[in-house]
Design a protein around this motif. Structure first.
Motif, short mmCIF file in Angstrom:
data_model
loop_
_atom_site.label_atom_id
_atom_site.label_comp_id
_atom_site.label_asym_id
_atom_site.label_seq_id
_atom_site.Cartn_x
_atom_site.Cartn_y
_atom_site.Cartn_z
N ALA A 85 85.90 -2.77 -3.65
CA ALA A 85 86.95 -2.26 -4.54
C ALA A 85 88.34 -2.69 -4.06
O ALA A 85 89.20 -3.04 -4.87
CB ALA A 85 86.86 -0.74 -4.65
N TRP A 86 88.55 -2.67 -2.75
CA TRP A 86 89.83 -3.07 -2.18
C TRP A 86 90.11 -4.56 -2.46
O TRP A 86 91.22 -4.94 -2.81
CB TRP A 86 89.83 -2.80 -0.68
N ALA A 87 89.09 -5.39 -2.32
CA ALA A 87 89.26 -6.84 -2.47
C ALA A 87 89.36 -7.29 -3.92
O ALA A 87 89.96 -8.32 -4.21
CB ALA A 87 88.09 -7.57 -1.80
N GLU A 88 88.81 -6.53 -4.84
CA GLU A 88 88.67 -6.97 -6.23
C GLU A 88 89.97 -7.43 -6.88
O GLU A 88 90.02 -8.52 -7.45
CB GLU A 88 88.00 -5.87 -7.05
N PRO A 89 91.07 -6.67 -6.82
CA PRO A 89 92.28 -7.14 -7.51
C PRO A 89 92.83 -8.45 -6.94
O PRO A 89 93.29 -9.32 -7.69
CB PRO A 89 93.29 -6.01 -7.30
N THR A 90 92.77 -8.60 -5.64
CA THR A 90 93.27 -9.83 -5.01
C THR A 90 92.40 -11.01 -5.39
O THR A 90 92.91 -12.08 -5.76
CB THR A 90 93.30 -9.66 -3.48
N VAL A 91 91.10 -10.84 -5.31
CA VAL A 91 90.17 -11.93 -5.65
C VAL A 91 90.30 -12.29 -7.13
O VAL A 91 90.32 -13.46 -7.49
CB VAL A 91 88.72 -11.54 -5.28
N LEU A 93 92.95 -12.02 -9.10
CA LEU A 93 94.19 -12.75 -9.30
C LEU A 93 94.07 -14.19 -8.83
O LEU A 93 94.46 -15.14 -9.53
CB LEU A 93 95.34 -12.05 -8.58
N VAL A 94 93.49 -14.38 -7.65
CA VAL A 94 93.30 -15.74 -7.12
C VAL A 94 92.39 -16.55 -8.03
O VAL A 94 92.69 -17.70 -8.36
CB VAL A 94 92.76 -15.70 -5.67
N CYS A 95 91.30 -15.97 -8.47
CA CYS A 95 90.37 -16.70 -9.32
C CYS A 95 91.00 -17.05 -10.68
O CYS A 95 90.79 -18.16 -11.18
CB CYS A 95 89.09 -15.89 -9.50
N GLU A 96 91.76 -16.13 -11.23
CA GLU A 96 92.43 -16.44 -12.50
C GLU A 96 93.41 -17.60 -12.33
O GLU A 96 93.49 -18.50 -13.16
CB GLU A 96 93.14 -15.19 -13.02
#
Length: 102
Positions: A85-91, A93-96
């Motif tokens: 859950a912690w990593a999801e927003p960062t990942v 954004l990077v993937c987008e």
């Protein structure tokens, strides 16, 4: 220099995460492994993945998770879920951004 195959790998990992085929941590580890070979414009996008993997290197993923004793794995499930859950927003954004850049 990153060749076409490596760019395609980045695109595949990013797309697989965005379409739900990879977890945030699985995607972060896959992308971080390609960071050294990436051209500067893409390397800057991948730098946060190095941070994610550094902060979550004690979380077992994939086949390694299955090797843990069930009692230990049950105790670690909360830590695993919190890390995802912690990593999801960062990942995300990077993937987008990768999909747009590639």
């Amino acid at each position: 220099m990153m060749d076409l195959a490596h760019r395609e790998k980045l695109r595949t990992v990013a797309t697989d995460f965005l379409e739900g085929r990879l977890s945030p941590l699985e995607a972060a580890w896959a992308l971080a492994s390609l960071e050294d070979e990436a051209p500067d414009d893409l390397r800057r996008l991948l730098t946060p993945m190095v941070g994610v993997t550094s902060e979550t290197d004690d979380i077992p993923l994939g086949h390694r998770r299955a090797l843990w004793h069930p009692d230990v794995r049950a105790l670690e499930d909360q830590k695993h879920d919190e890390a995802q859950a912690w990593a999801e927003p960062t990942v995300r954004l990077v993937c987008e951004r990768l999909v747009q850049a590639l």
